[in-house]
Design an enzyme around this catalytic site. Sequence first.
Site, PDB file in Angstrom:
ATOM      1  CG  LEU A  65       3.085 -17.520   0.469  1.00  0.00           C
ATOM      2  CD1 LEU A  65       3.464 -17.221   1.946  1.00  0.00           C
ATOM      3  CD2 LEU A  65       3.631 -16.697  -0.968  1.00  0.00           C
TER       4      LEU A  65
ATOM      5  CB  CYS B 164     -19.170  -1.939  13.663  1.00  0.00           C
ATOM      6  SG  CYS B 164     -19.007  -2.476  11.605  1.00  0.00           S
TER       7      CYS B 164
ATOM      8  CE1 TYR C 276      -3.919 -23.661  -0.701  1.00  0.00           C
ATOM      9  CE2 TYR C 276      -3.053 -22.408   1.120  1.00  0.00           C
ATOM     10  CZ  TYR C 276      -3.701 -23.143   0.824  1.00  0.00           C
ATOM     11  OH  TYR C 276      -4.714 -24.019   1.486  1.00  0.00           O
TER      12      TYR C 276
ATOM     13  CE1 TYR D 240     -10.651 -10.604  -2.990  1.00  0.00           C
ATOM     14  CE2 TYR D 240      -8.375 -11.679  -3.698  1.00  0.00           C
ATOM     15  CZ  TYR D 240      -8.763 -10.745  -3.015  1.00  0.00           C
ATOM     16  OH  TYR D 240      -8.824  -9.749  -2.019  1.00  0.00           O
TER      17      TYR D 240
ATOM     18  CD  GLU E 135      -5.162  -8.125  -4.134  1.00  0.00           C
ATOM     19  OE1 GLU E 135      -5.558  -9.180  -3.578  1.00  0.00           O
ATOM     20  OE2 GLU E 135      -5.390  -7.107  -3.665  1.00  0.00           O
TER      21      GLU E 135
ATOM     22  CG  ASP F 109     -12.193 -11.132   0.020  1.00  0.00           C
ATOM     23  OD1 ASP F 109     -14.193 -10.032   0.348  1.00  0.00           O
ATOM     24  OD2 ASP F 109     -12.076 -10.893   0.458  1.00  0.00           O
TER      25      ASP F 109
ATOM     26  CD  GLN G 104      -6.842 -20.837  -1.000  1.00  0.00           C
ATOM     27  OE1 GLN G 104      -6.124 -22.424  -2.111  1.00  0.00           O
ATOM     28  NE2 GLN G 104      -7.920 -22.446  -1.002  1.00  0.00           N
ATOM     29  CB  THR G 105      -1.946 -16.835   2.316  1.00  0.00           C
ATOM     30  OG1 THR G 105      -1.720 -17.696   1.014  1.00  0.00           O
ATOM     31  CG2 THR G 105      -0.414 -16.531   3.588  1.00  0.00           C
TER      32      THR G 105
ATOM     33  NE  ARG H  30      -4.241  -1.683   2.122  1.00  0.00           N
ATOM     34  CZ  ARG H  30      -4.780  -2.128   3.276  1.00  0.00           C
ATOM     35  NH1 ARG H  30      -4.387  -1.511   4.532  1.00  0.00           N
ATOM     36  NH2 ARG H  30      -6.154  -3.214   3.427  1.00  0.00           N
TER      37      ARG H  30
END
Length: 303
Positions: free
Chosen positions: A92, A208, A94, A132, A49, A150, A54-55, A37
């Site tokens: 990591l 929130c 996958y 996504y 991304e 997601d 999944q991490t 960012r």
Amino acid sequence: MQTTRMEEQAMNRRARDPWVSPLLRWFGRNGEPMPWRRRPTPWRVWVSEIMLQQTQVQTVIPYFDRFIRRFPSLRSLARADLHDVLKLWEGLGYYSRARNLHRAARLVVSDHGGRIPRNADALRQLPGIGAYTAAAVASIAFRQPVPLWDGNVRRVMARLLARNDPPRKTLAYLQDHLPASRPGDFNQALMELGRLVCTPRKPDCAHCPLRHACRALKTGKTAAFPARVARLAVPCYDVVACVMKKNGRILIARRKTDRMLGGLWEFPGGKREPGETLEQTARRETREELALDIEPQEILCVV
């Protein structure tokens, strides 16, 4: 006092979207300072991304920093050997993500002149990029007005609207409410809210930014949304790995790239069949894979 058409449209939008502005303000104050960012170039956003699939974020950060130091540009990855890429990805998980990222980088160089496509539909044509990831890269890196979906977004929107709508209907709703000037911030804010505040269990509704607009909170049904999805049972297999030594050398083999953990190195072996001992599995798998007859000596360890 007269109002212009643009001012009237803005007022109508604020009346229709009582939760969008509070969400963006919250993100501006509470968005975590992640490394991608700080300088959201298309390449850095794309890499982040892919790693975040999944991490968890905290797991990804050190891998992202090492990866970007080694491959600061798409072209540097495209020139690299796949073995070096997989080695840097080691731990990591996958690993198909690393293989697809490497292949996609080469395709961008060969087919797009080294420029990452700006359009979500074009991004989806690249290996390893689904709906996504394409929406995330297009909206964050190129400010394309594309919503994404997601688990975090699903949970936030189901509670906000107190409905269990299918993804397509919710995406249409988000498309209608997405601020054209800040699509990337909007998408990241929804995901961040779901990750930090609107959590699966014990959501922090008191803090929130959407609590005044949240229908589930107003009706006391926060725990009912989203509807639970039955999870498939996780399979469990006994696998034997054979450490074979000869003249001071150890035999290892490289897995086929189209298999799980493809391209990585392993000891020969495989799954134990019902009724087999570990020694019988070792003999059978070695005979099937390598046409070798072995006599197992000892069990080194069980993991």
